[in-house]
Motif scaffolding. Sequence first.
Motif, short mmCIF file in Angstrom:
data_model
loop_
_atom_site.label_atom_id
_atom_site.label_comp_id
_atom_site.label_asym_id
_atom_site.label_seq_id
_atom_site.Cartn_x
_atom_site.Cartn_y
_atom_site.Cartn_z
N UNK A 4 6.43 -2.47 -160.06
CA UNK A 4 7.57 -2.71 -159.18
C UNK A 4 7.47 -1.84 -157.92
N UNK A 5 7.12 -0.56 -158.09
CA UNK A 5 7.00 0.35 -156.95
C UNK A 5 5.88 -0.09 -156.01
N UNK A 6 4.77 -0.57 -156.55
CA UNK A 6 3.67 -1.06 -155.71
C UNK A 6 4.14 -2.24 -154.87
N UNK A 41 7.59 -3.49 -148.05
CA UNK A 41 8.24 -2.74 -146.98
C UNK A 41 7.31 -2.61 -145.78
N UNK A 42 6.05 -2.34 -146.05
CA UNK A 42 5.08 -2.18 -144.97
C UNK A 42 4.79 -3.52 -144.30
N UNK A 96 -11.95 -4.60 -144.57
CA UNK A 96 -11.93 -3.22 -145.05
C UNK A 96 -11.06 -2.34 -144.15
N UNK A 97 -11.12 -2.58 -142.84
CA UNK A 97 -10.31 -1.79 -141.91
C UNK A 97 -8.82 -2.08 -142.10
N UNK A 98 -8.47 -3.36 -142.31
CA UNK A 98 -7.07 -3.70 -142.56
C UNK A 98 -6.58 -3.05 -143.85
N UNK A 99 -7.42 -3.06 -144.88
CA UNK A 99 -7.05 -2.40 -146.14
C UNK A 99 -6.84 -0.90 -145.93
N UNK A 129 -3.60 -0.43 -144.22
CA UNK A 129 -2.49 -0.72 -145.11
C UNK A 129 -2.26 0.44 -146.07
N UNK A 130 -3.33 0.97 -146.64
CA UNK A 130 -3.21 2.12 -147.54
C UNK A 130 -2.60 3.31 -146.80
N UNK A 131 -3.04 3.55 -145.56
CA UNK A 131 -2.47 4.65 -144.77
C UNK A 131 -0.98 4.42 -144.54
N UNK A 132 -0.61 3.18 -144.23
CA UNK A 132 0.80 2.87 -143.99
C UNK A 132 1.61 3.04 -145.28
N UNK A 133 1.03 2.63 -146.42
CA UNK A 133 1.73 2.81 -147.69
C UNK A 133 1.92 4.30 -147.99
N UNK A 134 0.90 5.09 -147.70
CA UNK A 134 1.02 6.54 -147.90
C UNK A 134 2.12 7.13 -147.02
N UNK A 135 2.19 6.66 -145.77
CA UNK A 135 3.25 7.13 -144.87
C UNK A 135 4.62 6.74 -145.41
#
Length: 82
Positions: free
Chosen positions: A15-17, A23-24, A50-53, A56-62
């Motif tokens: 659910x959190x994922x 949200x992002x 790969x760059x989009x991923x 996206x991971x960076x945005x999720x971390x933020x």
Amino acid sequence: MAVRKVAITLPEELFEIVERARAVEHRTRSEMIQEALRTHFGEAVYVPTDEERRQLVAALDEQTQGTTRDWGQVRAQLHAEQ
């Protein structure tokens, strides 16, 4: 296309994922789960580079740190880099 409403139960971590990703990406839960099902069953869906991923991971971390970037700006930046 006809639609049906379905109730599902998810473990807290899934659910959190979903919540962080939607949200992002500014998408609904339904859109996120539909895409996951399409991917699982082999229907062609958009596959990020790969760059989009990475972004996206960076945005999720933020997002977890309480800051967010506008997904439209992230997309524009990615398209500008191509």
